[in-house]
Design a protein around this motif. Structure first.
Motif, PDB file in Angstrom:
ATOM      1  N   SER A 164       0.830  -1.206   0.000  1.00  0.00           N
ATOM      2  CA  SER A 164       0.000   0.000   0.000  1.00  0.00           C
ATOM      3  C   SER A 164       0.863   1.253   0.000  1.00  0.00           C
ATOM      4  CB  SER A 164      -0.923   0.013   1.220  1.00  0.00           C
ATOM      5  OG  SER A 164      -1.884  -1.012   1.147  1.00  0.00           O
ATOM      6  N   LEU A 165       1.932   1.208   0.770  1.00  0.00           N
ATOM      7  CA  LEU A 165       2.844   2.344   0.855  1.00  0.00           C
ATOM      8  C   LEU A 165       3.548   2.583  -0.482  1.00  0.00           C
ATOM      9  CD1 LEU A 165       3.976   4.495   2.687  1.00  0.00           C
ATOM     10  CD2 LEU A 165       5.562   2.802   3.630  1.00  0.00           C
ATOM     11  N   SER A 166       3.932   1.522  -1.168  1.00  0.00           N
ATOM     12  CA  SER A 166       4.574   1.655  -2.480  1.00  0.00           C
ATOM     13  C   SER A 166       3.664   2.380  -3.469  1.00  0.00           C
ATOM     14  CB  SER A 166       4.942   0.269  -3.042  1.00  0.00           C
ATOM     15  OG  SER A 166       5.958  -0.332  -2.282  1.00  0.00           O
ATOM     16  N   LEU A 167       2.384   1.996  -3.474  1.00  0.00           N
ATOM     17  CA  LEU A 167       1.443   2.619  -4.408  1.00  0.00           C
ATOM     18  C   LEU A 167       1.195   4.079  -4.052  1.00  0.00           C
ATOM     19  CD1 LEU A 167      -1.128  -0.311  -4.802  1.00  0.00           C
ATOM     20  CD2 LEU A 167       0.565   0.440  -6.467  1.00  0.00           C
ATOM     21  N   SER A 168       1.061   4.389  -2.766  1.00  0.00           N
ATOM     22  CA  SER A 168       0.842   5.785  -2.362  1.00  0.00           C
ATOM     23  C   SER A 168       2.035   6.661  -2.728  1.00  0.00           C
ATOM     24  CB  SER A 168       0.587   5.866  -0.848  1.00  0.00           C
ATOM     25  OG  SER A 168      -0.718   5.448  -0.532  1.00  0.00           O
ATOM     26  N   LEU A 169       3.242   6.154  -2.533  1.00  0.00           N
ATOM     27  CA  LEU A 169       4.432   6.926  -2.873  1.00  0.00           C
ATOM     28  C   LEU A 169       4.540   7.163  -4.374  1.00  0.00           C
ATOM     29  CD1 LEU A 169       7.461   5.802  -0.666  1.00  0.00           C
ATOM     30  CD2 LEU A 169       6.446   8.070  -0.861  1.00  0.00           C
ATOM     31  N   TRP A 170       4.218   6.133  -5.158  1.00  0.00           N
ATOM     32  CA  TRP A 170       4.263   6.297  -6.618  1.00  0.00           C
ATOM     33  C   TRP A 170       3.275   7.388  -7.050  1.00  0.00           C
ATOM     34  CZ3 TRP A 170       1.236   6.418 -10.893  1.00  0.00           C
ATOM     35  CH2 TRP A 170       1.863   6.317 -12.125  1.00  0.00           C
ATOM     36  N   LEU A 171       2.080   7.368  -6.497  1.00  0.00           N
ATOM     37  CA  LEU A 171       1.054   8.345  -6.874  1.00  0.00           C
ATOM     38  C   LEU A 171       1.467   9.757  -6.489  1.00  0.00           C
ATOM     39  CD1 LEU A 171      -2.044   6.218  -5.836  1.00  0.00           C
ATOM     40  CD2 LEU A 171      -1.566   7.022  -8.157  1.00  0.00           C
ATOM     41  N   LEU A 172       2.087   9.922  -5.331  1.00  0.00           N
ATOM     42  CA  LEU A 172       2.545  11.255  -4.914  1.00  0.00           C
ATOM     43  C   LEU A 172       3.735  11.713  -5.752  1.00  0.00           C
ATOM     44  CD1 LEU A 172       2.178  10.820  -1.060  1.00  0.00           C
ATOM     45  CD2 LEU A 172       0.972  12.517  -2.457  1.00  0.00           C
TER      46      LEU A 172
ATOM     47  N   GLU B 286      -2.455   1.839   9.565  1.00  0.00           N
ATOM     48  CA  GLU B 286      -2.600   3.232   9.140  1.00  0.00           C
ATOM     49  C   GLU B 286      -1.519   4.110   9.760  1.00  0.00           C
ATOM     50  OE1 GLU B 286      -7.344   3.723   8.133  1.00  0.00           O
ATOM     51  OE2 GLU B 286      -6.710   3.920  10.224  1.00  0.00           O
ATOM     52  N   GLN B 287      -1.192   3.849  11.022  1.00  0.00           N
ATOM     53  CA  GLN B 287      -0.148   4.648  11.666  1.00  0.00           C
ATOM     54  C   GLN B 287       1.192   4.449  10.958  1.00  0.00           C
ATOM     55  OE1 GLN B 287      -0.198   5.608  15.985  1.00  0.00           O
ATOM     56  NE2 GLN B 287       1.538   4.211  16.096  1.00  0.00           N
ATOM     57  N   GLN B 288       1.481   3.215  10.538  1.00  0.00           N
ATOM     58  CA  GLN B 288       2.707   2.948   9.780  1.00  0.00           C
ATOM     59  C   GLN B 288       2.723   3.717   8.463  1.00  0.00           C
ATOM     60  OE1 GLN B 288       2.175  -1.471  10.015  1.00  0.00           O
ATOM     61  NE2 GLN B 288       4.395  -1.459  10.253  1.00  0.00           N
ATOM     62  N   LEU B 289       1.595   3.695   7.760  1.00  0.00           N
ATOM     63  CA  LEU B 289       1.487   4.407   6.491  1.00  0.00           C
ATOM     64  C   LEU B 289       1.679   5.904   6.689  1.00  0.00           C
ATOM     65  CD1 LEU B 289      -1.577   2.518   4.990  1.00  0.00           C
ATOM     66  CD2 LEU B 289       0.633   2.710   3.861  1.00  0.00           C
ATOM     67  N   PHE B 290       0.976   6.459   7.656  1.00  0.00           N
ATOM     68  CA  PHE B 290       1.051   7.903   7.896  1.00  0.00           C
ATOM     69  C   PHE B 290       2.469   8.337   8.256  1.00  0.00           C
ATOM     70  CE2 PHE B 290      -3.614   7.605   9.476  1.00  0.00           C
ATOM     71  CZ  PHE B 290      -4.063   7.599   8.168  1.00  0.00           C
ATOM     72  N   LEU B 291       3.103   7.607   9.172  1.00  0.00           N
ATOM     73  CA  LEU B 291       4.441   7.976   9.621  1.00  0.00           C
ATOM     74  C   LEU B 291       5.461   7.926   8.487  1.00  0.00           C
ATOM     75  CD1 LEU B 291       4.686   6.255  13.129  1.00  0.00           C
ATOM     76  CD2 LEU B 291       4.761   8.698  12.656  1.00  0.00           C
ATOM     77  N   ALA B 292       5.371   6.898   7.658  1.00  0.00           N
ATOM     78  CA  ALA B 292       6.312   6.777   6.545  1.00  0.00           C
ATOM     79  C   ALA B 292       6.141   7.927   5.564  1.00  0.00           C
ATOM     80  CB  ALA B 292       6.107   5.439   5.839  1.00  0.00           C
ATOM     81  N   LEU B 293       4.908   8.239   5.199  1.00  0.00           N
ATOM     82  CA  LEU B 293       4.668   9.318   4.236  1.00  0.00           C
ATOM     83  C   LEU B 293       5.090  10.665   4.807  1.00  0.00           C
ATOM     84  CD1 LEU B 293       1.213   8.228   2.743  1.00  0.00           C
ATOM     85  CD2 LEU B 293       3.456   8.111   1.643  1.00  0.00           C
ATOM     86  N   ILE B 294       4.748  10.919   6.061  1.00  0.00           N
ATOM     87  CA  ILE B 294       5.126  12.192   6.683  1.00  0.00           C
ATOM     88  C   ILE B 294       6.645  12.348   6.679  1.00  0.00           C
ATOM     89  CG2 ILE B 294       5.228  13.453   8.867  1.00  0.00           C
ATOM     90  CD1 ILE B 294       2.460  12.249   9.507  1.00  0.00           C
ATOM     91  N   THR B 295       7.346  11.332   7.139  1.00  0.00           N
ATOM     92  CA  THR B 295       8.798  11.421   7.295  1.00  0.00           C
ATOM     93  C   THR B 295       9.500  11.551   5.950  1.00  0.00           C
ATOM     94  OG1 THR B 295       8.547   9.987   9.235  1.00  0.00           O
ATOM     95  CG2 THR B 295      10.775  10.365   8.442  1.00  0.00           C
ATOM     96  N   LEU B 296       9.025  10.825   4.948  1.00  0.00           N
ATOM     97  CA  LEU B 296       9.654  10.890   3.626  1.00  0.00           C
ATOM     98  C   LEU B 296       9.374  12.220   2.933  1.00  0.00           C
ATOM     99  CD1 LEU B 296       8.964   7.248   2.376  1.00  0.00           C
ATOM    100  CD2 LEU B 296      11.207   8.243   2.891  1.00  0.00           C
ATOM    101  N   ILE B 297       8.120  12.663   2.949  1.00  0.00           N
ATOM    102  CA  ILE B 297       7.762  13.918   2.278  1.00  0.00           C
ATOM    103  C   ILE B 297       8.367  15.112   3.020  1.00  0.00           C
ATOM    104  CG2 ILE B 297       5.848  15.416   1.571  1.00  0.00           C
ATOM    105  CD1 ILE B 297       6.088  12.831  -0.044  1.00  0.00           C
ATOM    106  N   GLN B 298       8.484  15.007   4.322  1.00  0.00           N
ATOM    107  CA  GLN B 298       9.094  16.051   5.135  1.00  0.00           C
ATOM    108  C   GLN B 298      10.583  16.197   4.802  1.00  0.00           C
ATOM    109  OE1 GLN B 298       9.416  15.152   9.382  1.00  0.00           O
ATOM    110  NE2 GLN B 298       8.307  17.042   9.847  1.00  0.00           N
ATOM    111  N   SER B 299      11.226  15.116   4.417  1.00  0.00           N
ATOM    112  CA  SER B 299      12.680  15.105   4.191  1.00  0.00           C
ATOM    113  C   SER B 299      13.074  15.296   2.727  1.00  0.00           C
ATOM    114  CB  SER B 299      13.267  13.770   4.688  1.00  0.00           C
ATOM    115  OG  SER B 299      12.956  13.540   6.047  1.00  0.00           O
ATOM    116  N   PHE B 300      12.226  14.824   1.791  1.00  0.00           N
ATOM    117  CA  PHE B 300      12.628  14.801   0.385  1.00  0.00           C
ATOM    118  C   PHE B 300      11.529  15.310  -0.541  1.00  0.00           C
ATOM    119  CE2 PHE B 300      14.482  10.933   2.421  1.00  0.00           C
ATOM    120  CZ  PHE B 300      15.820  11.297   2.379  1.00  0.00           C
TER     121      PHE B 300
END
Length: 523
Positions: A335-343, A475-489
């Motif tokens: 799920s995280l892979s697909l969300s990152l690709w879309l963003l 969901e918490q795993q998904l949210f934390l990963a997206l926040i941390t990655l988008i916040q950094s890169f």
């Protein structure tokens, strides 16, 4: 006076319950939600759909369904789209020696859902059932039914579904997300296949709430994994891949332990052994704390709390946590892979998300309070689940009582499939369904005209009492990963022209490697 007040309360409650929204009332009315057979009822056999033996699966150079042999096994979501287009909102389909029913209408899905009973039943995995029968191993929670299932599910649900318990793991899981960022930086912002790193992230994060330990798949130094850790991740991936394969081949594994079964037996055994080690270790710690009087019932330790629950035997606790670890790791990573690709593909949406992150928590670390004030983040995840719905069809139930749907009599024991995947891409319920529009999930955005019905369509974690008990953790795993990655890169696709292609090996997976560019943001 007291009797008058009670009477008034009952009248108000009765009045309020009768006030359905206009949309709901209209759609539910067309579904004929009657549980008894009427004179005008049509039989299950009268439901439109492919007929007779032609609908049975067969084995050839590749698995396929007649007369829909043009669809690959990992693209069966396209088969279900064609069934809907050809036969309508309710379709029968031959599955083995009996008929199954597919529902491609949210109002029909709602009716079926509301009559699933206290102990919902769904099909289990034949390969896992065969393993348990042959080895004598007790069944996992996904294989149980009736009160036996409920007695295991209830103590687990009492903890995993409470937000404050999930939030206790946020600091340690946030550290795992930080370690993922460190790994990207240590590789000079170049990751050959980001999906592999995401899999390491979810395994490490899932291990925290399943076993309360860091398993070492990620650390802040970006160190490579050991051979043992690599083998562990390989076993997890093989587990679901073999389960998927078992659905698409003739089940000779039921007759004798063929090569696929023998591989599954080893893979599943390896995963179980790892879980057993950590559960036994935590059980010894529990006994020591009880003996010394130092047990803290409020300690943020899910495994310790479950082992201390008299309703859940140690063996059942082990099976639950091992199942969580195996399934959640793979599911969240995909799920995280697909969300990152879309963003990465939709840079304008990524920028909106970045601005929300900065406005809520700046460049600092997220906490439970700030996480609750990020609607656009949650909209991005939900839109990702819509475009890449996790399963090729949707939820499945074996109904335990006769049901009337759209004028058809569905007898008890029928397998009913809810066509969430097809409906997620339907222009009837979503404007411009192929577009990535997180705004459609925001209140008062003007992009959402079917709010009520959409709530019965995008259900990636299932529904009702048999939904995914680990939903909040996932969901918490998904949210934390997206926040941390988008916040950094700033994240972009290596090929900006790439189009998304999804395949299904039980779970939705990007068909090609996840190739991303990372540009470090200025602080």
């Amino acid at each position: 006076m007291m009797n008058q007040q009670n009477t008034m309360k009952k009248q108000i409650a009765s009045f309020m319950s009768s006030k359905l929204s206009t949309a709901r009332a209209a759609h539910v009315a067309t579904a004929h939600p009657v549980n008894i057979r009427t004179e005008n009822s049509k039989s299950l056999e009268a439901i439109p759909g492919p007929s007779g033996i032609r609908a049975l699966p067969y084995i050839g150079p590749a698995f396929m369904f007649r007369p829909f042999g043009k669809f690959r096994p990992d693209k069966l979501n396209l088969l279900f789209q064609e069934l809907h287009q050809k036969y309508g909102k309710i379709v029968k389909f031959r599955k083995g020696s009996s008929w199954a029913v597919f529902l491609f209408d949210p109002s029909l899905i709602e009716v079926a859902m509301r009559h699933e009973g206290r102990y919902p039943k769904r099909p289990s995995m034949p390969l896992l059932d065969t393993y348990c029968k042959r080895s004598g191993a007790p069944p996992g929670i996904s294989q149980l039914t009736g009160k036996e299932w409920y007695d295991v599910r209830k103590p687990v649900q009492d903890r995993t579904m409470k937000p404050h318990i999930v939030a206790q793991y946020l600091p340690s899981q946030r550290d795992v997300a930080d370690d993922m960022v460190s790994t990207i930086k240590s590789q000079q912002l170049h990751v050959d296949d980001m999906s592999k790193l995401l899999f390491r992230y979810t395994a490490e994060s899932t291990g925290l709430f399943c076993f309360n330990v860091r398993l070492g798949f990620l650390d802040h130094r970006g160190c490579p994994m050991t051979r043992k850790q690599e083998d562990m991740l390989k076993s997890i991936r093989q587990f679901l891949a073999l389960v998927a394969q078992s659905f698409y081949t003739f089940p000779t594994f039921k007759l004798y332990p063929n090569k696929m079964y023998r591989t599954f037996e080893k893979v599943y055994g390896d995963v179980q052994k790892t879980g057993q080690v950590y559960v036994e270790s935590m059980y010894r710690e529990l006994c020591e704390k009880k003996a010394s009087g130092t047990l803290d019932p409020h300690e943020p330790n899910l495994l310790l709390a479950l082992l201390n629950d008299d309703r859940l035997p140690k063996e059942a606790c082990f099976r639950v946590m091992s199942s969580f670890f195996t399934v959640a790791t793979e599911n969240v990573a995909k799920s995280l892979s697909l969300s990152l690709w879309l963003l990465a593909k939709n840079k304008d949406k990524q920028e909106i998300l970045y601005q929300e992150i900065i406005s809520v928590c700046g460049t600092g670390k997220i906490n439970a309070t700030s996480l609750s004030h990020m609607p656009y983040l949650k909209a991005c995840v939900k839109e990702g689940h819509r475009l890449g719905f996790p399963s090729p069809v949707g939820s499945v139930r074996i109904i335990d009582k006769d049901l009337q749907l759209d004028g058809y009599h569905i007898p008890r024991g029928t397998e009913v499939h809810y066509g969430h995947n097809v409906l997620c891409h339907s222009p009837e319920y979503f404007d411009t369904p192929k577009a990535y529009i997180p705004e459609r999930w925001l209140r008062d955005s003007g992009n959402n005209t079917n709010n009520y019905l959409q709530s019965f369509i995008v259900m990636p974690f299932g529904f009702g009492t048999r939904n995914c008990p680990g939903r909040r953790f996932a969901e918490q795993q998904l949210f934390l990963a997206l926040i941390t990655l988008i916040q950094s890169f700033e994240i972009s696709l290596q090929d900006p022209e790439e189009q998304l292609s999804i395949v299904y090996n039980i779970l939705a997976t990007k068909e090609t490697p996840l190739e991303l560019n990372f540009k470090q943001r200025k602080k």
